[in-house]
Design a protein around this motif. Structure first.
Motif, PDB file in Angstrom:
ATOM      1  N   ARG A  38       0.846  -1.191   0.000  1.00 48.11           N
ATOM      2  CA  ARG A  38       0.000   0.000   0.000  1.00 48.11           C
ATOM      3  C   ARG A  38       0.884   1.245   0.000  1.00 48.11           C
ATOM      4  O   ARG A  38       1.867   1.311   0.720  1.00 48.11           O
ATOM      5  N   THR A  39       0.495   2.230  -0.766  1.00 46.34           N
ATOM      6  CA  THR A  39       1.155   3.530  -0.755  1.00 46.34           C
ATOM      7  C   THR A  39       0.131   4.550  -0.289  1.00 46.34           C
ATOM      8  O   THR A  39      -0.962   4.637  -0.844  1.00 46.34           O
ATOM      9  N   VAL A  40       0.499   5.316   0.750  1.00 44.98           N
ATOM     10  CA  VAL A  40      -0.386   6.343   1.297  1.00 44.98           C
ATOM     11  C   VAL A  40       0.190   7.707   0.937  1.00 44.98           C
ATOM     12  O   VAL A  40       1.377   7.959   1.161  1.00 44.98           O
ATOM     13  N   ILE A  41      -0.640   8.561   0.380  1.00 46.61           N
ATOM     14  CA  ILE A  41      -0.246   9.933   0.048  1.00 46.61           C
ATOM     15  C   ILE A  41      -1.230  10.862   0.743  1.00 46.61           C
ATOM     16  O   ILE A  41      -2.437  10.772   0.520  1.00 46.61           O
ATOM     17  N   LEU A  42      -0.710  11.744   1.600  1.00 42.97           N
ATOM     18  CA  LEU A  42      -1.561  12.677   2.335  1.00 42.97           C
ATOM     19  C   LEU A  42      -1.192  14.110   1.976  1.00 42.97           C
ATOM     20  O   LEU A  42      -0.013  14.474   1.953  1.00 42.97           O
ATOM     21  N   PHE A  43      -2.190  14.915   1.698  1.00 42.68           N
ATOM     22  CA  PHE A  43      -2.047  16.331   1.376  1.00 42.68           C
ATOM     23  C   PHE A  43      -1.114  16.564   0.187  1.00 42.68           C
ATOM     24  O   PHE A  43      -0.534  17.633   0.046  1.00 42.68           O
ATOM     25  N   GLY A  44      -0.965  15.566  -0.664  1.00 40.83           N
ATOM     26  CA  GLY A  44      -0.126  15.687  -1.845  1.00 40.83           C
ATOM     27  C   GLY A  44       1.349  15.836  -1.543  1.00 40.83           C
ATOM     28  O   GLY A  44       2.151  16.081  -2.442  1.00 40.83           O
ATOM     29  N   LYS A  45       1.747  15.624  -0.304  1.00 44.87           N
ATOM     30  CA  LYS A  45       3.099  15.955   0.107  1.00 44.87           C
ATOM     31  C   LYS A  45       3.763  14.885   0.953  1.00 44.87           C
ATOM     32  O   LYS A  45       4.962  14.696   0.889  1.00 44.87           O
ATOM     33  N   TYR A  46       2.985  14.171   1.757  1.00 47.26           N
ATOM     34  CA  TYR A  46       3.521  13.154   2.654  1.00 47.26           C
ATOM     35  C   TYR A  46       3.198  11.784   2.066  1.00 47.26           C
ATOM     36  O   TYR A  46       2.043  11.478   1.804  1.00 47.26           O
ATOM     37  N   ARG A  47       4.245  10.978   1.874  1.00 49.79           N
ATOM     38  CA  ARG A  47       4.079   9.702   1.174  1.00 49.79           C
ATOM     39  C   ARG A  47       4.821   8.599   1.913  1.00 49.79           C
ATOM     40  O   ARG A  47       5.930   8.810   2.411  1.00 49.79           O
ATOM     41  N   GLY A  48       4.205   7.429   1.967  1.00 53.79           N
ATOM     42  CA  GLY A  48       4.859   6.283   2.583  1.00 53.79           C
ATOM     43  C   GLY A  48       4.365   4.991   1.959  1.00 53.79           C
ATOM     44  O   GLY A  48       3.228   4.912   1.485  1.00 53.79           O
ATOM     45  N   ASP A  49       5.239   3.991   1.935  1.00 53.71           N
ATOM     46  CA  ASP A  49       4.909   2.670   1.401  1.00 53.71           C
ATOM     47  C   ASP A  49       4.887   1.679   2.553  1.00 53.71           C
ATOM     48  O   ASP A  49       5.856   1.613   3.329  1.00 53.71           O
ATOM     49  N   PHE A  50       3.815   0.895   2.649  1.00 53.42           N
ATOM     50  CA  PHE A  50       3.616   0.028   3.802  1.00 53.42           C
ATOM     51  C   PHE A  50       3.064  -1.322   3.391  1.00 53.42           C
ATOM     52  O   PHE A  50       2.450  -1.460   2.342  1.00 53.42           O
ATOM     53  N   GLU A  51       3.260  -2.304   4.278  1.00 53.53           N
ATOM     54  CA  GLU A  51       2.754  -3.649   4.042  1.00 53.53           C
ATOM     55  C   GLU A  51       1.410  -3.884   4.719  1.00 53.53           C
ATOM     56  O   GLU A  51       0.594  -4.639   4.212  1.00 53.53           O
ATOM     57  N   THR A  52       1.177  -3.281   5.885  1.00 54.05           N
ATOM     58  CA  THR A  52      -0.040  -3.592   6.632  1.00 54.05           C
ATOM     59  C   THR A  52      -0.925  -2.358   6.801  1.00 54.05           C
ATOM     60  O   THR A  52      -0.459  -1.219   6.731  1.00 54.05           O
ATOM     61  N   GLN A  53      -2.199  -2.623   7.085  1.00 60.75           N
ATOM     62  CA  GLN A  53      -3.160  -1.557   7.360  1.00 60.75           C
ATOM     63  C   GLN A  53      -2.753  -0.777   8.607  1.00 60.75           C
ATOM     64  O   GLN A  53      -2.897   0.444   8.669  1.00 60.75           O
ATOM     65  N   GLN A  54      -2.230  -1.483   9.620  1.00 62.57           N
ATOM     66  CA  GLN A  54      -1.827  -0.836  10.867  1.00 62.57           C
ATOM     67  C   GLN A  54      -0.675   0.143  10.644  1.00 62.57           C
ATOM     68  O   GLN A  54      -0.650   1.223  11.228  1.00 62.57           O
ATOM     69  N   GLU A  55       0.269  -0.215   9.778  1.00 62.83           N
ATOM     70  CA  GLU A  55       1.364   0.701   9.455  1.00 62.83           C
ATOM     71  C   GLU A  55       0.839   1.947   8.750  1.00 62.83           C
ATOM     72  O   GLU A  55       1.278   3.069   9.040  1.00 62.83           O
ATOM     73  N   CYS A  56      -0.105   1.763   7.839  1.00 64.70           N
ATOM     74  CA  CYS A  56      -0.701   2.901   7.126  1.00 64.70           C
ATOM     75  C   CYS A  56      -1.397   3.842   8.101  1.00 64.70           C
ATOM     76  O   CYS A  56      -1.232   5.062   8.025  1.00 64.70           O
ATOM     77  N   GLN A  57      -2.194   3.282   9.023  1.00 59.21           N
ATOM     78  CA  GLN A  57      -2.923   4.107   9.985  1.00 59.21           C
ATOM     79  C   GLN A  57      -1.964   4.823  10.924  1.00 59.21           C
ATOM     80  O   GLN A  57      -2.172   5.988  11.265  1.00 59.21           O
ATOM     81  N   ALA A  58      -0.879   4.153  11.340  1.00 56.89           N
ATOM     82  CA  ALA A  58       0.117   4.793  12.207  1.00 56.89           C
ATOM     83  C   ALA A  58       0.770   5.978  11.494  1.00 56.89           C
ATOM     84  O   ALA A  58       0.999   7.034  12.099  1.00 56.89           O
ATOM     85  N   PHE A  59       1.066   5.833  10.210  1.00 53.93           N
ATOM     86  CA  PHE A  59       1.635   6.924   9.421  1.00 53.93           C
ATOM     87  C   PHE A  59       0.651   8.096   9.361  1.00 53.93           C
ATOM     88  O   PHE A  59       1.032   9.256   9.602  1.00 53.93           O
ATOM     89  N   ALA A  60      -0.620   7.803   9.067  1.00 54.11           N
ATOM     90  CA  ALA A  60      -1.640   8.854   8.995  1.00 54.11           C
ATOM     91  C   ALA A  60      -1.797   9.550  10.344  1.00 54.11           C
ATOM     92  O   ALA A  60      -1.912  10.780  10.410  1.00 54.11           O
TER      93      ALA A  60
END
Length: 76
Positions: A38-60
Protein backbone atom coordinates in the motif's frame (compact mmCIF):
# COMPACT_ATOMS: atom_id res chain seq x y z
CA UNK A 1 -7.69 16.49 12.87
CA UNK A 2 -8.25 12.77 12.60
CA UNK A 3 -7.59 10.71 9.50
CA UNK A 4 -9.24 7.31 9.14
CA UNK A 5 -7.99 5.14 6.32
CA UNK A 6 -10.44 2.90 4.50
CA UNK A 7 -10.09 -0.81 5.23
CA UNK A 8 -8.55 -2.59 2.25
CA UNK A 9 -7.98 -6.23 1.42
CA UNK A 10 -5.13 -6.60 -1.03
CA UNK A 11 -6.42 -10.02 -2.10
CA UNK A 12 -9.45 -8.43 -3.74
CA UNK A 13 -8.92 -4.65 -3.72
CA UNK A 14 -6.75 -2.87 -6.23
CA UNK A 15 -6.35 0.58 -7.67
CA UNK A 16 -6.85 3.51 -5.32
CA UNK A 17 -9.24 4.95 -2.77
CA UNK A 18 -9.67 8.40 -1.33
CA UNK A 19 -8.81 9.19 2.29
CA UNK A 20 -11.03 11.60 4.24
CA UNK A 21 -10.60 13.45 7.51
CA UNK A 22 -13.25 13.48 10.25
CA UNK A 23 -15.15 16.26 8.44
CA UNK A 24 -15.35 14.33 5.17
CA UNK A 25 -12.72 16.45 3.40
CA UNK A 26 -10.54 14.55 0.94
CA UNK A 27 -6.99 14.66 2.32
CA UNK A 28 -5.22 11.95 0.35
CA UNK A 29 -5.33 8.60 -1.32
CA UNK A 30 -4.23 5.04 -0.78
CA UNK A 31 -2.85 3.12 -3.77
CA UNK A 32 -3.02 -0.66 -3.67
CA UNK A 33 -1.75 -3.44 -5.83
CA UNK A 34 -1.07 -7.10 -5.54
CA UNK A 35 2.55 -7.70 -4.67
CA UNK A 36 3.37 -4.06 -3.99
CA UNK A 37 1.58 -3.35 -0.71
CA UNK A 38 0.00 0.00 0.00
CA UNK A 39 1.16 3.53 -0.75
CA UNK A 40 -0.39 6.34 1.30
CA UNK A 41 -0.25 9.93 0.05
CA UNK A 42 -1.56 12.68 2.34
CA UNK A 43 -2.05 16.33 1.38
CA UNK A 44 -0.13 15.69 -1.85
CA UNK A 45 3.10 15.95 0.11
CA UNK A 46 3.52 13.15 2.65
CA UNK A 47 4.08 9.70 1.17
CA UNK A 48 4.86 6.28 2.58
CA UNK A 49 4.91 2.67 1.40
CA UNK A 50 3.62 0.03 3.80
CA UNK A 51 2.75 -3.65 4.04
CA UNK A 52 -0.04 -3.59 6.63
CA UNK A 53 -3.16 -1.56 7.36
CA UNK A 54 -1.83 -0.84 10.87
CA UNK A 55 1.36 0.70 9.46
CA UNK A 56 -0.70 2.90 7.13
CA UNK A 57 -2.92 4.11 9.98
CA UNK A 58 0.12 4.79 12.21
CA UNK A 59 1.63 6.92 9.42
CA UNK A 60 -1.64 8.85 8.99
CA UNK A 61 -1.89 9.37 12.78
CA UNK A 62 1.69 10.68 12.85
CA UNK A 63 1.08 13.15 10.01
CA UNK A 64 -2.12 14.35 11.73
CA UNK A 65 -0.29 14.77 15.07
CA UNK A 66 2.44 16.89 13.51
CA UNK A 67 -0.05 19.07 11.63
CA UNK A 68 -2.19 19.50 14.76
CA UNK A 69 0.90 20.54 16.72
CA UNK A 70 2.01 23.00 14.04
CA UNK A 71 -1.39 24.66 13.81
CA UNK A 72 -1.58 24.98 17.60
CA UNK A 73 1.84 26.65 17.64
CA UNK A 74 0.71 29.17 15.00
CA UNK A 75 -2.32 30.19 17.11
CA UNK A 76 -0.24 30.91 20.23
Amino acid sequence: MKIKLPEVDLRRDGGSRGIDDENGNLVGQILMGKGRGRTVILFGKYRGDFETQQECQAFADGVAAVLNHMTRMEKE
